[in-house]
Design a protein around this motif. Structure first.
Motif, PDB file in Angstrom:
ATOM      1  N   PRO A  53       0.815  -1.231   0.000  1.00 18.68           N
ATOM      2  CA  PRO A  53       0.000   0.000   0.000  1.00 18.68           C
ATOM      3  C   PRO A  53       0.843   1.273   0.000  1.00 18.68           C
ATOM      4  O   PRO A  53       0.376   2.323  -0.442  1.00 18.68           O
ATOM      5  CB  PRO A  53      -0.841  -0.111   1.285  1.00 18.68           C
ATOM      6  CG  PRO A  53      -0.426  -1.356   1.971  1.00 18.68           C
ATOM      7  CD  PRO A  53       0.431  -2.164   1.069  1.00 18.68           C
ATOM      8  N   GLN A  54       2.077   1.166   0.469  1.00 19.74           N
ATOM      9  CA  GLN A  54       2.953   2.355   0.449  1.00 19.74           C
ATOM     10  C   GLN A  54       3.381   2.735  -0.965  1.00 19.74           C
ATOM     11  O   GLN A  54       3.901   3.827  -1.169  1.00 19.74           O
ATOM     12  CB  GLN A  54       4.190   2.124   1.312  1.00 19.74           C
ATOM     13  CG  GLN A  54       3.881   2.060   2.798  1.00 19.74           C
ATOM     14  CD  GLN A  54       5.154   1.932   3.595  1.00 19.74           C
ATOM     15  OE1 GLN A  54       5.704   0.852   3.707  1.00 19.74           O
ATOM     16  NE2 GLN A  54       5.647   3.039   4.127  1.00 19.74           N
ATOM     17  N   VAL A  55       3.210   1.807  -1.905  1.00 19.28           N
ATOM     18  CA  VAL A  55       3.457   2.155  -3.311  1.00 19.28           C
ATOM     19  C   VAL A  55       2.127   2.133  -4.089  1.00 19.28           C
ATOM     20  O   VAL A  55       2.091   1.800  -5.269  1.00 19.28           O
ATOM     21  CB  VAL A  55       4.542   1.259  -3.943  1.00 19.28           C
ATOM     22  CG1 VAL A  55       5.899   1.553  -3.294  1.00 19.28           C
ATOM     23  CG2 VAL A  55       4.220  -0.231  -3.823  1.00 19.28           C
ATOM     24  N   SER A 109       9.974   4.661  12.845  1.00 22.59           N
ATOM     25  CA  SER A 109       9.782   5.666  11.803  1.00 22.59           C
ATOM     26  C   SER A 109       9.242   4.935  10.584  1.00 22.59           C
ATOM     27  O   SER A 109       9.175   3.703  10.573  1.00 22.59           O
ATOM     28  CB  SER A 109      11.075   6.411  11.516  1.00 22.59           C
ATOM     29  OG  SER A 109      12.096   5.500  11.228  1.00 22.59           O
ATOM     30  N   CYS A 110       8.840   5.693   9.586  1.00 20.31           N
ATOM     31  CA  CYS A 110       8.138   5.100   8.448  1.00 20.31           C
ATOM     32  C   CYS A 110       8.362   5.976   7.224  1.00 20.31           C
ATOM     33  O   CYS A 110       8.310   7.205   7.329  1.00 20.31           O
ATOM     34  CB  CYS A 110       6.649   5.014   8.783  1.00 20.31           C
ATOM     35  SG  CYS A 110       5.646   4.306   7.480  1.00 20.31           S
ATOM     36  N   LEU A 111       8.570   5.330   6.084  1.00 21.15           N
ATOM     37  CA  LEU A 111       8.782   6.072   4.830  1.00 21.15           C
ATOM     38  C   LEU A 111       7.597   6.966   4.487  1.00 21.15           C
ATOM     39  O   LEU A 111       7.753   7.948   3.763  1.00 21.15           O
ATOM     40  CB  LEU A 111       8.925   5.090   3.663  1.00 21.15           C
ATOM     41  CG  LEU A 111      10.199   4.269   3.562  1.00 21.15           C
ATOM     42  CD1 LEU A 111      10.056   3.313   2.399  1.00 21.15           C
ATOM     43  CD2 LEU A 111      11.396   5.183   3.386  1.00 21.15           C
ATOM     44  N   SER A 112       6.424   6.605   4.984  1.00 18.55           N
ATOM     45  CA  SER A 112       5.228   7.376   4.663  1.00 18.55           C
ATOM     46  C   SER A 112       5.041   8.589   5.571  1.00 18.55           C
ATOM     47  O   SER A 112       4.103   9.362   5.385  1.00 18.55           O
ATOM     48  CB  SER A 112       3.981   6.480   4.707  1.00 18.55           C
ATOM     49  OG  SER A 112       4.086   5.504   3.682  1.00 18.55           O
ATOM     50  N   GLN A 151       5.648  -6.488  12.759  1.00 21.12           N
ATOM     51  CA  GLN A 151       4.376  -5.899  13.202  1.00 21.12           C
ATOM     52  C   GLN A 151       4.098  -4.579  12.487  1.00 21.12           C
ATOM     53  O   GLN A 151       2.971  -4.306  12.064  1.00 21.12           O
ATOM     54  CB  GLN A 151       4.391  -5.673  14.722  1.00 21.12           C
ATOM     55  CG  GLN A 151       4.338  -6.988  15.501  1.00 21.12           C
ATOM     56  CD  GLN A 151       4.679  -6.793  16.966  1.00 21.12           C
ATOM     57  OE1 GLN A 151       3.822  -6.432  17.760  1.00 21.12           O
ATOM     58  NE2 GLN A 151       5.933  -7.031  17.333  1.00 21.12           N
ATOM     59  N   HIS A 152       5.123  -3.745  12.352  1.00 18.49           N
ATOM     60  CA  HIS A 152       4.956  -2.456  11.667  1.00 18.49           C
ATOM     61  C   HIS A 152       4.478  -2.687  10.226  1.00 18.49           C
ATOM     62  O   HIS A 152       3.536  -2.027   9.761  1.00 18.49           O
ATOM     63  CB  HIS A 152       6.290  -1.692  11.694  1.00 18.49           C
ATOM     64  CG  HIS A 152       6.268  -0.385  10.974  1.00 18.49           C
ATOM     65  ND1 HIS A 152       6.380   0.821  11.632  1.00 18.49           N
ATOM     66  CD2 HIS A 152       6.153  -0.076   9.647  1.00 18.49           C
ATOM     67  CE1 HIS A 152       6.335   1.807  10.739  1.00 18.49           C
ATOM     68  NE2 HIS A 152       6.194   1.287   9.533  1.00 18.49           N
ATOM     69  N   GLU A 153       5.128  -3.623   9.541  1.00 15.27           N
ATOM     70  CA  GLU A 153       4.786  -3.848   8.126  1.00 15.27           C
ATOM     71  C   GLU A 153       3.416  -4.505   7.985  1.00 15.27           C
ATOM     72  O   GLU A 153       2.645  -4.150   7.088  1.00 15.27           O
ATOM     73  CB  GLU A 153       5.866  -4.682   7.431  1.00 15.27           C
ATOM     74  CG  GLU A 153       7.251  -4.026   7.389  1.00 15.27           C
ATOM     75  CD  GLU A 153       7.262  -2.617   6.822  1.00 15.27           C
ATOM     76  OE1 GLU A 153       6.420  -2.303   5.963  1.00 15.27           O
ATOM     77  OE2 GLU A 153       8.113  -1.817   7.251  1.00 15.27           O
ATOM     78  N   CYS A 154       3.097  -5.452   8.861  1.00 14.92           N
ATOM     79  CA  CYS A 154       1.766  -6.092   8.791  1.00 14.92           C
ATOM     80  C   CYS A 154       0.672  -5.074   9.079  1.00 14.92           C
ATOM     81  O   CYS A 154      -0.410  -5.127   8.478  1.00 14.92           O
ATOM     82  CB  CYS A 154       1.680  -7.276   9.751  1.00 14.92           C
ATOM     83  SG  CYS A 154       2.605  -8.720   9.173  1.00 14.92           S
ATOM     84  N   ASP A 155       0.935  -4.132   9.976  1.00 12.49           N
ATOM     85  CA  ASP A 155      -0.043  -3.074  10.242  1.00 12.49           C
ATOM     86  C   ASP A 155      -0.388  -2.306   8.967  1.00 12.49           C
ATOM     87  O   ASP A 155      -1.549  -1.933   8.753  1.00 12.49           O
ATOM     88  CB  ASP A 155       0.513  -2.076  11.280  1.00 12.49           C
ATOM     89  CG  ASP A 155       0.181  -2.473  12.718  1.00 12.49           C
ATOM     90  OD1 ASP A 155      -0.551  -3.464  12.923  1.00 12.49           O
ATOM     91  OD2 ASP A 155       0.662  -1.780  13.633  1.00 12.49           O
ATOM     92  N   HIS A 156       0.624  -2.049   8.125  1.00 14.58           N
ATOM     93  CA  HIS A 156       0.348  -1.325   6.875  1.00 14.58           C
ATOM     94  C   HIS A 156      -0.731  -2.031   6.058  1.00 14.58           C
ATOM     95  O   HIS A 156      -1.520  -1.384   5.366  1.00 14.58           O
ATOM     96  CB  HIS A 156       1.622  -1.230   6.021  1.00 14.58           C
ATOM     97  CG  HIS A 156       2.511  -0.079   6.375  1.00 14.58           C
ATOM     98  ND1 HIS A 156       2.107   1.233   6.281  1.00 14.58           N
ATOM     99  CD2 HIS A 156       3.794  -0.039   6.802  1.00 14.58           C
ATOM    100  CE1 HIS A 156       3.112   2.039   6.641  1.00 14.58           C
ATOM    101  NE2 HIS A 156       4.147   1.286   6.975  1.00 14.58           N
ATOM    102  N   LEU A 157      -0.761  -3.369   6.125  1.00 13.83           N
ATOM    103  CA  LEU A 157      -1.717  -4.130   5.312  1.00 13.83           C
ATOM    104  C   LEU A 157      -3.145  -3.990   5.840  1.00 13.83           C
ATOM    105  O   LEU A 157      -4.107  -4.307   5.141  1.00 13.83           O
ATOM    106  CB  LEU A 157      -1.300  -5.606   5.268  1.00 13.83           C
ATOM    107  CG  LEU A 157       0.136  -5.844   4.794  1.00 13.83           C
ATOM    108  CD1 LEU A 157       0.443  -7.334   4.775  1.00 13.83           C
ATOM    109  CD2 LEU A 157       0.387  -5.213   3.416  1.00 13.83           C
TER     110      LEU A 157
HETATM  111 NI    NI Z   1       6.011   2.035   7.574  1.00 12.17          NI
END
Ligand code: NI
Length: 183
Positions: A53-55, A109-112, A151-157
């Protein structure tokens, strides 16, 4: 690798708040091309992780890797860092189960949300499973920073960004200022 570097969605864009769809056919050429492009993007940005989703693609695909402690300038923020790191991993339809009730407070932190960081609570240990890009199921145990990244990446989904999980809004701000005053 022949991927293209993709643009990253910034917080505020609705795609980051969608619940992403499961990938039905891993061998679909469009899915494989997206993975190549995400890999190229992670290499180019030299980041820990990237979720589809970040892309701007609401599919359940994540790429992450954890550099060895000695190669990662962020290690001082993550005392429970895995010293050996984790190789570049493509996860399709990932799921995880915490292994205990133990939680740790960690800076993320997060790229978004460029330039920002915040402190959130994450499960310390978990087991996670995913399908790899060859269609095989893999399962791993993770602790500390490794578990935090999953956990951070799964949250994005699921349309969740780390500021949703701040324990204290005062523990959120510009990275440069936080690093200067706390570390
Ligand atoms: Ni992120």
């Amino acid at each position: 690798m022949t991927g293209r570097v993709l643009r990253v969605a910034q917080m505020g864009h609705p795609v980051l708040r969608e619940v992403s769809q499961a990938v039905e056919d891993v061998s679909d050429p469009e899915v494989q091309r997206l993975i190549d492009d995400m890999l190229a993007t992670v290499q180019y940005l030299n980041c820990t992780g990237l979720a589809a989703p970040q892309v701007f693609v609401p599919l359940r695909i994540v790429i992450f890797r954890i550099l060895k402690t000695s190669d990662n300038p962020a290690y001082r923020l993550t005392p429970q860092y895995d010293p050996e790191g984790v190789p570049l991993t493509v996860m399709i339809n990932p799921t995880f189960t915490p292994l205990s009730d133990e939680m740790t407070s960690v800076w993320e932190s997060c790229l978004s949300l460029p330039s920002l960081m915040g402190k959130v609570a994450r499960h310390h240990s978990l087991q996670y499973s995913f399908v790899n890009r060859d269609g095989q199921t893999e399962s791993r145990i993770a602790h500390g920073f490794h578990a935090q990244a999953v956990q951070h990446e799964c949250d994005h989904l699921d349309g969740i960004l780390y500021p949703d999980k701040l324990e204290d809004i005062k523990e959120f701000g510009f990275r440069e200022e936080i690093l200067k005053s706390r570390f």
